[in-house]
Scaffold this motif. Sequence first.
Motif, PDB file in Angstrom:
ATOM      1  N   ILE A  86       1.544  -9.035   5.056  1.00  0.00           N
ATOM      2  CA  ILE A  86       1.516  -7.802   4.259  1.00  0.00           C
ATOM      3  C   ILE A  86       1.071  -6.594   5.083  1.00  0.00           C
ATOM      4  O   ILE A  86       1.578  -5.476   4.885  1.00  0.00           O
ATOM      5  CB  ILE A  86       0.628  -7.989   3.007  1.00  0.00           C
ATOM      6  N   ASP A  87       0.152  -6.785   6.038  1.00  0.00           N
ATOM      7  CA  ASP A  87      -0.324  -5.656   6.850  1.00  0.00           C
ATOM      8  C   ASP A  87       0.776  -5.145   7.783  1.00  0.00           C
ATOM      9  O   ASP A  87       0.940  -3.930   7.949  1.00  0.00           O
ATOM     10  CB  ASP A  87      -1.561  -6.073   7.667  1.00  0.00           C
ATOM     11  N   THR A  89       3.981  -5.462   7.236  1.00  0.00           N
ATOM     12  CA  THR A  89       5.000  -4.842   6.378  1.00  0.00           C
ATOM     13  C   THR A  89       4.586  -3.417   6.021  1.00  0.00           C
ATOM     14  O   THR A  89       5.406  -2.497   6.027  1.00  0.00           O
ATOM     15  CB  THR A  89       5.206  -5.666   5.089  1.00  0.00           C
ATOM     16  N   LYS A  90       3.304  -3.231   5.718  1.00  0.00           N
ATOM     17  CA  LYS A  90       2.772  -1.904   5.389  1.00  0.00           C
ATOM     18  C   LYS A  90       2.987  -0.946   6.567  1.00  0.00           C
ATOM     19  O   LYS A  90       3.452   0.190   6.391  1.00  0.00           O
ATOM     20  CB  LYS A  90       1.287  -2.013   5.054  1.00  0.00           C
ATOM     21  N   LYS A  91       2.661  -1.399   7.765  1.00  0.00           N
ATOM     22  CA  LYS A  91       2.845  -0.574   8.968  1.00  0.00           C
ATOM     23  C   LYS A  91       4.310  -0.210   9.161  1.00  0.00           C
ATOM     24  O   LYS A  91       4.651   0.931   9.492  1.00  0.00           O
ATOM     25  CB  LYS A  91       2.345  -1.334  10.200  1.00  0.00           C
ATOM     26  N   GLU A  94       5.312   2.500   6.649  1.00  0.00           N
ATOM     27  CA  GLU A  94       4.676   3.784   6.982  1.00  0.00           C
ATOM     28  C   GLU A  94       5.380   4.453   8.163  1.00  0.00           C
ATOM     29  O   GLU A  94       5.661   5.658   8.133  1.00  0.00           O
ATOM     30  CB  GLU A  94       3.198   3.556   7.309  1.00  0.00           C
ATOM     31  N   LEU A 131       1.558  -4.926  -1.843  1.00  0.00           N
ATOM     32  CA  LEU A 131       2.024  -4.041  -0.777  1.00  0.00           C
ATOM     33  C   LEU A 131       1.993  -2.589  -1.245  1.00  0.00           C
ATOM     34  O   LEU A 131       1.538  -1.698  -0.514  1.00  0.00           O
ATOM     35  CB  LEU A 131       3.446  -4.426  -0.362  1.00  0.00           C
ATOM     36  N   GLY A 132       2.445  -2.333  -2.468  1.00  0.00           N
ATOM     37  CA  GLY A 132       2.412  -0.985  -3.028  1.00  0.00           C
ATOM     38  C   GLY A 132       0.997  -0.451  -3.115  1.00  0.00           C
ATOM     39  O   GLY A 132       0.726   0.721  -2.804  1.00  0.00           O
ATOM     40  N   THR A 133       0.069  -1.315  -3.504  1.00  0.00           N
ATOM     41  CA  THR A 133      -1.341  -0.925  -3.597  1.00  0.00           C
ATOM     42  C   THR A 133      -1.889  -0.567  -2.216  1.00  0.00           C
ATOM     43  O   THR A 133      -2.605   0.421  -2.050  1.00  0.00           O
ATOM     44  CB  THR A 133      -2.170  -2.074  -4.209  1.00  0.00           C
ATOM     45  N   LYS A 134      -1.545  -1.367  -1.203  1.00  0.00           N
ATOM     46  CA  LYS A 134      -2.008  -1.108   0.166  1.00  0.00           C
ATOM     47  C   LYS A 134      -1.461   0.211   0.703  1.00  0.00           C
ATOM     48  O   LYS A 134      -2.122   0.909   1.466  1.00  0.00           O
ATOM     49  CB  LYS A 134      -1.594  -2.255   1.085  1.00  0.00           C
ATOM     50  N   LEU A 135      -0.236   0.544   0.286  1.00  0.00           N
ATOM     51  CA  LEU A 135       0.374   1.810   0.714  1.00  0.00           C
ATOM     52  C   LEU A 135      -0.220   3.006  -0.023  1.00  0.00           C
ATOM     53  O   LEU A 135       0.010   4.150   0.354  1.00  0.00           O
ATOM     54  CB  LEU A 135       1.890   1.772   0.471  1.00  0.00           C
TER      55      LEU A 135
END
Length: 348
Positions: A86-87, A89-91, A94, A131-135
Amino acid sequence: MALTIGKQEKAKTAAGKNIGIDLGTANILVYVEGEGIITNEPSVIAFDYETNEVIATGQMAANMIGKGHHGIKIVSPLNQGVISDIDATKKLIEISLQKVENINIDISLSTLLLCCPSEVTQLERDAFMALGTKLGVKDIFIEQEVKAGAIGSGLDIFSSNGSMMIDIGGGSTDIGVLSLGDIVVSESNRIAGNYFDNEIMNHMQYVHGLLIGKKTAERIKMEIGSLREKIENPRQTYANGRDVVSGLPRKIMVNENEIRNVLATPFESIATMVLKVLQNTPAELSADIIVNGIYISGGGALIDGVDEFLHKRIGMDFYISRRPLTAVVDGTKLLLKNRGSYFVKPTD
């Protein structure tokens, strides 16, 4: 001082946008309202092992696969259509959004649509929401890839006239029958692009005694992959790798007929899955599908003769989507307008 003012001005112009993302195992595609598709690159990211800083993403990172050293960590954050890291994917998302010029997106004010395979578990679906929350996105919703792909292929899924869609991606194959704005029957399995590549790698190892990498297998599939029964002038390509016995580099030539035999077996499984969906489809929708035919999208649709192969096994008309590689992300454009509601038919 001027730089600070510039930053303040940029912050003022930041605005929320409708963002649609096709998080594919092979490629990530990002649609931004008013900008179109801004990213269409491999879903690969490379980190420095010690600092964990991003070295490369997309095509640059994909070029490093199988060639990296101990100082580089190459990650494919999606596996078989679902998020495995997930990390990373977030990167990846972004950095994809930062690549856009002349636009400043405030992602916290944006609406985010993520597309996922139709048969994901609740745990896998929760990973997309996380993932949406992390973004930092407050407004996020999820839709099935086969639904977005049908809209992106130009099918009117909001009418009572039934449509059928097959999305053969990198990590999963999704099949769905759609009517009145939503999915009526669906099936999903993991026999897709990556599986085809592994089959080619295994064939080279056990038949030719040659170890090849994933990128070489993918190139062979793209250059001479075929499902046609009669190939009059078979194409050829080379395969470079390491000899299993001697351990030395070796080059061989492979032809289209050989790769066809490798691909035929997994596509027989896909044909069986299509038959299963058709058997579970209500009679009235079956009547519509006979008239309308079945549409194919995703990278698997580009394999030569896939429509002919499925037609001979199932006896129905098959059509390749007008833009098979971008059909899913094209569909997010309309789904963002009605938030996936089957009550509201969005207008383009």
